[in-house]
Design a protein around this motif. Sequence first.
Motif, PDB file in Angstrom:
ATOM      1  N   PRO A   1      63.674  56.763  29.163  1.00  0.00           N
ATOM      2  CA  PRO A   1      62.367  56.631  29.818  1.00  0.00           C
ATOM      3  C   PRO A   1      61.816  57.991  30.234  1.00  0.00           C
ATOM      4  O   PRO A   1      62.556  58.864  30.694  1.00  0.00           O
ATOM      5  N   THR A   2      60.503  58.160  30.087  1.00  0.00           N
ATOM      6  CA  THR A   2      59.900  59.470  30.318  1.00  0.00           C
ATOM      7  C   THR A   2      58.651  59.353  31.174  1.00  0.00           C
ATOM      8  O   THR A   2      58.023  58.291  31.244  1.00  0.00           O
ATOM      9  N   VAL A   3      58.315  60.446  31.827  1.00  0.00           N
ATOM     10  CA  VAL A   3      57.034  60.582  32.507  1.00  0.00           C
ATOM     11  C   VAL A   3      56.139  61.450  31.624  1.00  0.00           C
ATOM     12  O   VAL A   3      56.562  62.527  31.172  1.00  0.00           O
ATOM     13  N   LEU A   4      54.945  60.990  31.368  1.00  0.00           N
ATOM     14  CA  LEU A   4      54.021  61.671  30.472  1.00  0.00           C
ATOM     15  C   LEU A   4      52.964  62.409  31.289  1.00  0.00           C
ATOM     16  O   LEU A   4      52.357  61.835  32.190  1.00  0.00           O
ATOM     17  N   VAL A   5      52.746  63.683  30.973  1.00  0.00           N
ATOM     18  CA  VAL A   5      51.678  64.477  31.577  1.00  0.00           C
ATOM     19  C   VAL A   5      50.708  64.831  30.468  1.00  0.00           C
ATOM     20  O   VAL A   5      51.098  65.462  29.475  1.00  0.00           O
ATOM     21  N   GLY A   6      49.433  64.434  30.587  1.00  0.00           N
ATOM     22  CA  GLY A   6      48.512  64.611  29.472  1.00  0.00           C
ATOM     23  C   GLY A   6      47.101  64.980  29.885  1.00  0.00           C
ATOM     24  O   GLY A   6      46.678  64.770  31.027  1.00  0.00           O
ATOM     25  N   ALA A   7      46.379  65.546  28.913  1.00  0.00           N
ATOM     26  CA  ALA A   7      44.973  65.928  29.096  1.00  0.00           C
ATOM     27  C   ALA A   7      44.317  65.950  27.731  1.00  0.00           C
ATOM     28  O   ALA A   7      44.983  66.148  26.711  1.00  0.00           O
ATOM     29  N   HIS A   8      43.013  65.781  27.699  1.00  0.00           N
ATOM     30  CA  HIS A   8      42.307  65.794  26.413  1.00  0.00           C
ATOM     31  C   HIS A   8      41.770  67.186  26.099  1.00  0.00           C
ATOM     32  O   HIS A   8      41.344  67.925  26.991  1.00  0.00           O
ATOM     33  N   LEU A   9      41.766  67.500  24.807  1.00  0.00           N
ATOM     34  CA  LEU A   9      41.405  68.837  24.338  1.00  0.00           C
ATOM     35  C   LEU A   9      39.938  68.961  23.960  1.00  0.00           C
ATOM     36  O   LEU A   9      39.362  70.054  24.046  1.00  0.00           O
TER      37      LEU A   9
ATOM     38  N   ALA B   1      55.795  64.975  38.477  1.00  0.00           N
ATOM     39  CA  ALA B   1      56.363  64.581  37.179  1.00  0.00           C
ATOM     40  C   ALA B   1      57.893  64.507  37.230  1.00  0.00           C
ATOM     41  O   ALA B   1      58.495  63.614  36.638  1.00  0.00           O
ATOM     42  N   VAL B   2      58.518  65.459  37.929  1.00  0.00           N
ATOM     43  CA  VAL B   2      59.989  65.483  37.949  1.00  0.00           C
ATOM     44  C   VAL B   2      60.572  64.623  39.051  1.00  0.00           C
ATOM     45  O   VAL B   2      61.797  64.420  39.090  1.00  0.00           O
ATOM     46  N   SER B   3      59.740  64.085  39.936  1.00  0.00           N
ATOM     47  CA  SER B   3      60.256  63.234  41.008  1.00  0.00           C
ATOM     48  C   SER B   3      59.487  61.922  41.075  1.00  0.00           C
ATOM     49  O   SER B   3      59.264  61.374  42.155  1.00  0.00           O
ATOM     50  N   TRP B   4      59.074  61.423  39.901  1.00  0.00           N
ATOM     51  CA  TRP B   4      58.335  60.151  39.839  1.00  0.00           C
ATOM     52  C   TRP B   4      59.185  59.049  40.476  1.00  0.00           C
ATOM     53  O   TRP B   4      60.356  58.916  40.135  1.00  0.00           O
ATOM     54  N   PRO B   5      58.605  58.286  41.383  1.00  0.00           N
ATOM     55  CA  PRO B   5      59.399  57.264  42.071  1.00  0.00           C
ATOM     56  C   PRO B   5      60.013  56.259  41.107  1.00  0.00           C
ATOM     57  O   PRO B   5      59.487  55.979  40.038  1.00  0.00           O
TER      58      PRO B   5
ATOM     59  N   ARG C   1      57.564  55.543  31.688  1.00  0.00           N
ATOM     60  CA  ARG C   1      57.691  54.943  33.014  1.00  0.00           C
ATOM     61  C   ARG C   1      56.567  55.349  33.954  1.00  0.00           C
ATOM     62  O   ARG C   1      56.356  54.741  35.004  1.00  0.00           O
ATOM     63  N   GLY C   2      55.827  56.395  33.570  1.00  0.00           N
ATOM     64  CA  GLY C   2      54.704  56.839  34.376  1.00  0.00           C
ATOM     65  C   GLY C   2      53.877  57.842  33.612  1.00  0.00           C
ATOM     66  O   GLY C   2      54.372  58.507  32.697  1.00  0.00           O
TER      67      GLY C   2
ATOM     68  N   ARG D   1      50.155  48.215  30.895  1.00  0.00           N
ATOM     69  CA  ARG D   1      50.982  47.969  32.088  1.00  0.00           C
ATOM     70  C   ARG D   1      51.932  49.131  32.389  1.00  0.00           C
ATOM     71  O   ARG D   1      53.050  48.922  32.877  1.00  0.00           O
ATOM     72  N   ILE D   2      51.484  50.342  32.103  1.00  0.00           N
ATOM     73  CA  ILE D   2      52.255  51.543  32.414  1.00  0.00           C
ATOM     74  C   ILE D   2      51.650  52.183  33.663  1.00  0.00           C
ATOM     75  O   ILE D   2      50.452  52.482  33.685  1.00  0.00           O
TER      76      ILE D   2
END
Length: 339
Positions: free
Chosen positions: A107-115, A333-337, A179-180, A290-291
Amino acid sequence: MTNGLPAMDGPGPSVDPDRLRRDVEFLAGEPRSRRRSPRAMERAEAYVHDQLLRAGWRVERQPFDLRWRLGSTDRHGHRALALKPRLHHRLRGANLIATRPGAVDGPTVLVGAHLDSVSGSPGADDNASGVAVVLETARLLSALPVPPPVTLAVFDMEELGLIGARHAAGELNRRHRVRGMICLESVGYFTDEPGTQRLPAGFARAFPEAAAATRANGYRGDFTLVVHRRSSAAAAEVWRRAAAAASPALPGLLLRDPRPDGPAGLLIGLAVPPVNHLGRSDHAPFWNRRIPALMLTDTANFRNPHYHRPTDEPQTLDFERLAAVTAATVTTAVSWPGD
């Protein structure tokens, strides 16, 4: 401490505002769009790809070729509508997805932005600012001895109706459980002048507490809006506390979208325009699956007079506050509940 980074009450990771500025200046040199200015988009994509590689990340270019997709128009103009429908016959683009070599496959936390930007606008705030935070996040996380379960994404065709994120949400969740998700949408414009923050029509009635807080602050555009749902309320609080630790000049205003995750939330938004404004970026396709997700924003056209205009240029941004946005994002991101 979490994976070598300060916990939410610590001082936050060290972010370089000058690096953020350089990233924004390169990306916002001209409008970039897969359809309207493809060469500029290719240069921007190559720059992002190279910066992620230099930071030690493995980068996968995920092209898509889609037909008959309902989306929106990317014509420039200051007025933003929650719905600008357009049926696209064919859309060919690509997302960039980055992972750290050696990261645990799970499971991963995703950090994203549009270009991409709209036509005629260099898009410094919308959304080179968000991409710059993703790149700086990559650099900061690369210093950790143990790669955290974080994935980075740079989406294509947000301005055409969240096309890249809609495609990525399905693809990513099939490969790894997301997961987030943290969406960075226009995060670099701030002003301490009273009366500069506006509210959408009907906002005060739909969200009286947030409207009262904005009014009590003199309608200053000096905060980051943290849009969340019940599923991501704990993560929103992590971000708010991390931002306060990173800089007293960056308050985080939490705003809970009352809709449920999943398709029902999307349908409710179609009927309630003030709520639908909360789904105007790349976090929405993840909510619809549902994410749990956050959208971080300076509120775009409700604050920034340069929104979707040729004057959306790097010199209008506040890179010190953008650095604080980055620090809080990395910590979250590194401490997502937990689930």
